[in-house]
Every structure is written in C-alpha cells, then in structure tokens.
Enzyme design. Structure first.
Site, mmCIF file in Angstrom:
data_model
loop_
_atom_site.group_PDB
_atom_site.id
_atom_site.type_symbol
_atom_site.label_atom_id
_atom_site.label_comp_id
_atom_site.label_asym_id
_atom_site.label_seq_id
_atom_site.Cartn_x
_atom_site.Cartn_y
_atom_site.Cartn_z
ATOM 1 N N GLU A 120 65.448 48.465 87.153
ATOM 2 C CA GLU A 120 65.989 49.245 86.034
ATOM 3 C C GLU A 120 65.541 50.713 86.114
ATOM 4 O O GLU A 120 65.040 51.282 85.145
ATOM 5 C CB GLU A 120 65.571 48.628 84.698
ATOM 6 N N GLU A 264 69.142 39.628 85.253
ATOM 7 C CA GLU A 264 68.304 39.027 84.213
ATOM 8 C C GLU A 264 69.177 38.685 83.016
ATOM 9 O O GLU A 264 69.997 39.495 82.582
ATOM 10 C CB GLU A 264 67.200 39.982 83.740
#
Length: 488
Positions: A120, A264
């Site tokens: 991220e 995720e």
C-alpha cells in the site's frame, strides 16, 4: 548451461504437484505476534485446509524454508522500508532477488509466483513518501529477475489500498486520485506487459466502522435494502461497488481489461461493535460463495478476481491499534491456529481444520493475588498493556465486562505469556501470582503462549518434592483466588 537455466523447468514441475494451488483463494500470513506458531506447523495447517496460495509481507527466511517443497504458491514482499534501496541501485535489486528469491526456487524449493513491491505504498497517510520509488524499484527488480532467468515466471505486483481511487457517487465514475493518475498509468502498463494483475485491498468493514450512516447490510453479501443504482447496474454490496470503481478507474487510463486480484479482504472478530464472530463468518462465507460461483460484478460479469487473499490467517497481537483495537483480530484462526468459526473456503473441506502439534508453554497463568490490595495496580496495568495485548478487555472485545479483578488478571497473564512465562514477569510488586488452574471466564480466554525456545521438553519432566510441593502450594492459592472470583 548456466545454473539459472535449470530453475524455470524445475518450477514448472513443482507447480504441477499441488492441485489446490490452482484455486483462487489464498491467505495473508502475517507474523506480527509474540506467539508465533512454528512455520512448519503453519505450512501443515495450510496444507490440511488445502490452501494453495499464501501472501507474505516480507521474505522471512524461516517462513520460506518451511514452504519449500509444499507446492503452495507464494507472494513475497519488498517492504516499504526497502523501496529506496532497490529503487536507487540495480546492484541492491540484484542482491534482494538473489537473497530472497533465487536461493529458494528450483526443484523441491519454494513456488514463488509474485513479488509485492511495497505494501500500500500510495496510502494517503504516507503523504507521497514512497510514491516516486515504486516504478524505479519495479524496473530494477524486473531487470534482476531477467538476469536470474526468472522474469517469465515470477511476476511483480503492487498491493494498493482502495484509497488510490475514488468516485463522486457511483462506481462508473471511478477515477484514480489526481496525483496518482500518471503513476497508475505507468503501473498498469507494466502489469499489462508482464501478465500480472492489479492488486487491491478492499475492506467493507472499514467503510462500516468509519461511517455511522453506512448501511450495515450493504457491507455483506446477503442483499441490501439500500442498493446503489448506477445506470443499468445495481449494487447490493460494498465489495462489488468498490471493485467496479477500480474497474472504471482502470478503464479511464486505458486498461479496463487488466486482471484484478484482491490482496487483502476480511472481517475482524472483535475490537469494535460490528466486529464479532457472527459478522466475520457471514462476510467471509458470503465472499467465498461468490468466488466459488464465479459470479463476478456488474462491470465484469462472470469474471471473478484473479486471486482472493483473505486477511488474515492469524490474529496478530503486535499490530498497531491506531486504526482501532480490531487491527489485532482479523484472523480466521486464533494466534495458535485454532479455527474461530466454521468456514468453507471452497477448497474441499466443509470447515476449517485446526493446527496440530502446537508447542504451547506449560499450562499455567498469572493472575491477581487474591489476598493483596489492588488499589495501586494502575501502573502495573499500564506496563502490562503497553507491552502485551489487552484489547479484548475493551468495548467490543470478548473479555469486556468480566470485572475489575479479572481485568487485572487478564492483563497480568497477557504480559506473563508474552514474556514466555518468566516467573519475574508475574511479580508486579507482589500483586501477581502463578496458577495452574485455567482462569478463563466464559468466552474470555486467558491464553497460554507458544514455546519457541525448542526446550519445552523440560516442562514435562518428572519432579521431586521441591517442585511438586510448590505446585501444591500454587494450587491452594489458585483455589483461594477462584473462590474470591466466585468461580468455585
């Protein structure tokens, strides 16, 4: 012939040896815990549950050695802290690939399929810290894979948070954040040319947690009384809406057909009012059902994500709780590999199987001494809960409301187990005591830690009078404690 020339054929043979490896469902294996199940036990757990894909957040040698020969497809990770080095130096990239990929692959080795370049890295809260490093890092790592004869097999991806894109109202209006448009175009081009998917992390739970007006049923997969209408398409759950917002954003930069994988996705079991076993099971089972049915989304009907990695395999009690206490409770298994709830992953087992041969520490706990005054316990509680995990005591936790003395005992024990049952860690200026009777209360589990010292055999040896008499004294103290708690 160069040694590297043997690697690709060997990898192809390895990939054929594990049928479940072709399944779309995988898990994230995080290791931010002081109670880590030994990696070989975890690999056995994955295989028992026919989980053929695993995503790591680094390239831990202990984990990778355990995965060797398992046939499980692996995504290793370059951490955000490593991006600057590999972005700035081809030699550093060569060294990273040699150390974390080449040394493990080959016949009987680790089936590494992906390298995640950062985690991220475009997150808004990073304020652009890693933004300029991603493409140079990918370029250097790709060149290193070419040199190692691995570029046609090991693909590079960048797990992105869903805050990389946005929409004013409906999914079809999805666009990347303005400051990311150029780099996302470069990233999409790179992924398209190499045959790798765009990896995104999607969390409907966070939408519900952060917005009191968010319709609760829209976070799940059973249909919603508040559907979102977008022209000819109607969205009945947040996951599909979020996914198609990304599809639309990719389309606007010319890559609307780029495969998408979910890096995720999941639901925590405690730490917030909407985080509980029932909700976690409903969300994750609903998601698995959609994956198994190949239903796709309105913008990609009949085309499920390339892969879906559940977050997470285990609870991780050392994760930061700045976002909320729930951060430590995402696991489909508890810290010790025991299934929290029935879940059919669509991989051949109707429910999850528990880990076997977990090397627990001896069955003993640290609790508040029942004959001591606890008026001055505050500083000890602060120490215990700053080092160990006490989030289950808070509102939304499984131990919330167990009472003041039990709270103290829970905190003491968490610290004691984190310290691997060091007797000194249960002193607390005489306020703590060791017990051999489980002080767990209802759904509130007082844990026993995991022995990673490789010397646990001593715990089961015979004892002379000195040790056994000590055990008898502790038994009496424990009986007094439980009587004061009203348990006996």
């Amino acid at each position: 012939m160069a040694a590297g020339a043997f690697i690709l054929p060997a990898l192809l043979l390895l990939a054929q040896g594990f049928s479940a490896a072709e399944a779309a469902v995988g898990v994230n294996w995080g290791t931010l815990s002081s109670h880590r199940v030994p990696a070989p036990v975890v690999v056995d757990l994955l295989r028992a549950n026919r989980i053929g894909k695993v995503k790591l957040f680094d390239a831990d040698p202990t984990v990778l050695r355990a995965l060797a020969g398992s046939g499980i497809q692996v995504m290793v990770g370059i951490t955000n802290g490593e991006l600057a080095a590999v972005a700035g130096s081809p030699a550093a990239a060569d060294a990273w690939v040699a150390q974390n990929v080449s040394r493990y692959v080959g016949r009987g080795g680790v089936d590494i399929r992906y390298i995640a370049v950062g985690n991220e890295p475009f997150l808004t809260s990073y304020q652009g810290q890693f933004q300029s490093l991603v493409i140079p890092a990918m370029t250097n790592i790709q060149q290193s894979l070419v040199k190692a004869n691995l570029a046609s097999y090991v693909k590079l991806v960048v797990p992105c948070n869903a805050d990389a894109y946005q929409s004013a109202s409906v999914p079809s209006q999805g666009v990347f954040r303005t400051e990311l448009t150029q780099i996302m175009t470069q990233l999409a081009a790179f992924l398209s040319s190499s045959g790798a998917p765009f990896v995104v992390n999607i969390y409907p739970f966070l939408s519900l947690y952060q917005n009191s007006d968010f319709p609760q049923d829209y976070a799940f997969f059973e249909g919603s009384t508040h559907p979102l209408v977008d022209g000819p398409n109607t969205y009945y759950n947040a996951f599909d809406g979020n996914f198609d917002t990304l599809v639309a954003a990719l389309g606007k930069i010319g890559y609307g057909q780029l495969p998408i994988a979910i890096g995720e996705v999941g639901w925590p079991t405690e730490g917030a009012p909407s985080a509980n076993l029932t909700a976690a099971r409903a969300f994750n089972q609903g998601l698995m059902n959609r994956v198994m049915n190949n239903k796709g989304t309105p913008l990609r009907p009949g085309v499920p994500p390339a892969d879906v990695y559940l977050f997470s395999l285990f609870d991780e009690e050392q994760k930061s709780i700045l976002p909320g206490n729930f951060e430590r409770h995402w696991g489909i298994f508890s810290f010790d590999g025991q299934a929290k709830y029935p879940l059919n992953l669509g991989l051949g087992n109707s429910v999850l199987k528990n880990a076997k041969e977990v090397p627990y520490l001896p069955s003993r706990w640290c609790v508040a001494n029942p004959v001591q005054n606890l008026d001055n316990v505050a500083n000890h509680l602060k120490l215990a809960c700053s080092m160990a995990d006490c989030t289950t005591l808070s509102y939304g936790g499984s131990c919330y409301g167990i009472g003041e003395k039990a709270n103290v005992s829970y905190a003491f024990n968490s610290y004691y187990q984190q310290q691997k049952q060091d007797a000194k860690s249960c002193d607390f200026d005489g306020l703590g005591m060791i017990t051999y009777l489980d002080p767990s209360l209802g759904e509130c589990r007082f844990l026993v830690g995991i022995d990673d010292s490789k010397s646990s055999a001593a715990a089961s040896c015979g004892c002379g009078c000195g040790v056994c008499c000590g055990v008898w004294v502790l038994f009496l103290w424990t009986f007094m404690y439980l009587r004061m708690m009203g348990s006996v």
